[in-house]
Scaffold this active site. Sequence first.
Site, PDB file in Angstrom:
ATOM      1  N   THR A   1      -5.731  -2.597 -50.510  1.00  0.00           N
ATOM      2  CA  THR A   1      -5.175  -2.755 -49.165  1.00  0.00           C
ATOM      3  C   THR A   1      -4.671  -4.187 -49.009  1.00  0.00           C
ATOM      4  OG1 THR A   1      -7.329  -3.364 -48.347  1.00  0.00           O
ATOM      5  CG2 THR A   1      -6.704  -1.066 -48.086  1.00  0.00           C
TER       6      THR A   1
ATOM      7  N   GLU B   1      -4.925   3.817 -47.377  1.00  0.00           N
ATOM      8  CA  GLU B   1      -6.020   4.787 -47.485  1.00  0.00           C
ATOM      9  C   GLU B   1      -5.544   6.223 -47.268  1.00  0.00           C
ATOM     10  OE1 GLU B   1      -6.004   1.955 -45.895  1.00  0.00           O
ATOM     11  OE2 GLU B   1      -7.938   0.927 -45.970  1.00  0.00           O
TER      12      GLU B   1
ATOM     13  N   LYS C   1      -9.403  -9.916 -25.941  1.00  0.00           N
ATOM     14  CA  LYS C   1     -10.340  -9.511 -24.897  1.00  0.00           C
ATOM     15  C   LYS C   1     -10.459 -10.625 -23.868  1.00  0.00           C
ATOM     16  CE  LYS C   1     -14.155  -6.470 -24.293  1.00  0.00           C
ATOM     17  NZ  LYS C   1     -15.225  -5.702 -24.893  1.00  0.00           N
TER      18      LYS C   1
ATOM     19  N   TRP D   1      -9.183  -5.507 -22.137  1.00  0.00           N
ATOM     20  CA  TRP D   1      -8.375  -5.555 -23.361  1.00  0.00           C
ATOM     21  C   TRP D   1      -6.905  -5.830 -23.040  1.00  0.00           C
ATOM     22  CZ3 TRP D   1     -11.086  -6.159 -27.448  1.00  0.00           C
ATOM     23  CH2 TRP D   1     -12.309  -5.495 -27.623  1.00  0.00           C
TER      24      TRP D   1
HETATM   25  P1  AMP Z   1      -1.313  -0.864 -45.106  1.00  0.00           P
HETATM   26  O1  AMP Z   1      -2.384  -0.080 -45.725  1.00  0.00           O
HETATM   27  O2  AMP Z   1      -1.153  -2.211 -45.676  1.00  0.00           O
HETATM   28  O3  AMP Z   1      -0.013  -0.141 -45.043  1.00  0.00           O
HETATM   29  O4  AMP Z   1      -1.745  -1.128 -43.587  1.00  0.00           O
HETATM   30  C1  AMP Z   1      -2.053  -0.074 -42.715  1.00  0.00           C
HETATM   31  C2  AMP Z   1      -2.022  -0.560 -41.308  1.00  0.00           C
HETATM   32  O5  AMP Z   1      -0.702  -0.958 -40.947  1.00  0.00           O
HETATM   33  C3  AMP Z   1      -2.371   0.505 -40.284  1.00  0.00           C
HETATM   34  O6  AMP Z   1      -3.756   0.663 -40.150  1.00  0.00           O
HETATM   35  C4  AMP Z   1      -1.708  -0.041 -39.031  1.00  0.00           C
HETATM   36  O7  AMP Z   1      -2.513  -1.025 -38.409  1.00  0.00           O
HETATM   37  C5  AMP Z   1      -0.477  -0.704 -39.575  1.00  0.00           C
HETATM   38  N1  AMP Z   1       0.682   0.196 -39.429  1.00  0.00           N
HETATM   39  C6  AMP Z   1       1.239   0.996 -40.338  1.00  0.00           C
HETATM   40  N2  AMP Z   1       2.301   1.649 -39.829  1.00  0.00           N
HETATM   41  C7  AMP Z   1       2.415   1.264 -38.547  1.00  0.00           C
HETATM   42  C8  AMP Z   1       3.307   1.576 -37.467  1.00  0.00           C
HETATM   43  N3  AMP Z   1       4.327   2.411 -37.601  1.00  0.00           N
HETATM   44  N4  AMP Z   1       3.080   0.973 -36.275  1.00  0.00           N
HETATM   45  C9  AMP Z   1       2.065   0.106 -36.112  1.00  0.00           C
HETATM   46  N5  AMP Z   1       1.210  -0.242 -37.070  1.00  0.00           N
HETATM   47  C10 AMP Z   1       1.376   0.334 -38.285  1.00  0.00           C
END
Ligand code: AMP
Length: 540
Positions: free
Chosen positions: A185, A330, A440, A445
């Site tokens: 990640t 994930e 917060k 929030w």
């Molecule tokens: P990654 O595994 O690096 O792609 O990160 C995943 C995270 O990216 C998610 O849990 C979200 O917080 C954020 N994310 C992915 N797609 C979006 C989206 N379309 N809008 C807002 N946040 C997103």
Amino acid sequence: MLHGLMMDYPLTLSTIVEHANRMTPRKTIKTKLPHGGWHEYSYADFCGRVRRLGNVLERLGVAPGDRVATFAWNNYQHLECYFSIPGAGAVIHTLNIRLSQEQLKFIIDHAEDKVIIVDGSLLPLIKPIADQLKTVEHFVVFNHDDSQPIDLPNLSFYEDLMAAAGADYEWRCADENMALGLCYTSGTTGMPKGVLYSHRSMMLHTLGVLQAAALGPTEADVVLPVVPQFHAMAWGLPYACAWVGATIIMPGPHLQPEPLAQMIESERVSIAAGVPTIWNGLYHELRQNPRDISSITQLVVGGSAMPRGLIEAYERDLHVNVVHAWGMTELSPIGSVAKLQTQHQALDAAGRWDIKAKQGYFVPGVDARIIGEDGSELPWDGATMGELQVRGYWVAGQYFKLEDDPDHFTDDGWFRTGDVVTIDANGYMTITDRTKDLVKSGGEWISSVDLENMLMSHPDVREAAVIAIADETWGERPLAVLVPLEGDCDEAALNAWLLQHFPKFWLPDRYVTVADIPKTGVGKMDKKLLRQWVADGEWG
Ligand code: AMP
């Protein structure tokens, strides 16, 4: 119980290669080369080289279960690795080329990579740590500069190995539960964690991506994955495209707005996928230097929230259909897509953009629920916020080498996403924030994402990031970091703009201006670094 009587046909990746070779051998894969010009070959050539590379891996001593890392741009050799490494029963570990040396070393050691396949142009990034890697036995290099000596231990050259390898090949991935790929990640919080996909989960994910309800590429599409192959398996596009024989355009290192605009125009790209930062840059490029990008049917955007203002700008000014999607490493990564449904037919343009700015409905194959701070399940009413939890065919069940992890996996079989969301009665999800990014203030929030989106909808703002800063009275208050489009932004005007949508206590206590908002390795706003700048007294 009466059992069904269907074949037990394994969900393994070799199926895709054999299918592509048989069904669409003449379709093509094109790569933009580092110094200009194109490499182009047919799917038949591609499939032949995938088999050859399988033999190469065997000769290097790669055994089923071994991890083979890649360190490369999006190109045809990297695509071959995507299929050959899992086809050999091994695990493709896609290293993010933008990580720090410390992070890279941590990940390579943690994954216990045996071989690293490196793009020649990226050698300077991996060389300084090459001697310190505990488990790496071979480096294999492609696209290197012949005039430069390469000083790496146990080095061989990809094309030499390919030339010496046999063409006949027997797949070594008969069991669908074998591991196929490993992705860490992006680590916007804490150290990166590994997600280990299986053939089964990735094949089901590929079928998931191929649904019209998801991205649904077909043979007729020309697909440009701008999203790097090291970011959540390029969102599954390489596997989905190959299965249906879509034309693939690989951008190599050419990820700047100008060459991307040129590529979309010259190759008549129909589906392009990338993070909002990329599409923000492309939009401004196209406004200055217009090009014919009418071939685009889906401009897919995910990885972070696509501001509503940018969706509107693309659709209004450039007539481009924006498809906003949410995913996570994930989830292999596709989770939800904000395509319009029948119920939206009567909406005017502004109403449609409101829907498209949401993260969308969960694609078939992914189940979701919202959980409150007290652990109770919350209603899908479009207003109640809580943590999004998901489960499904392609959702991780644990992190690599990390058992007993209640912070991320619940006892009753759900994955805790860390995203704070609302879901409306029609199943459309809106991300309000990451749990760790919410502000917060006085016990209430404030959504940093909502503030950012609204700020970025203002005509004077190019980019905005909102983070929490410590406050004696309120606990935390929002600080807005802005990149103005030109000159300076007028704070009073921005506050008036925000007040049209949010309560007064949401207004940032401070605005600061920067030339660029720092980005993580996969192009997201790096709020961890912004918080560090605050801690270091950057803004007094
Ligand atoms: P990654 O595994 O690096 O792609 O990160 C995943 C995270 O990216 C998610 O849990 C979200 O917080 C954020 N994310 C992915 N797609 C979006 C989206 N379309 N809008 C807002 N946040 C997103």
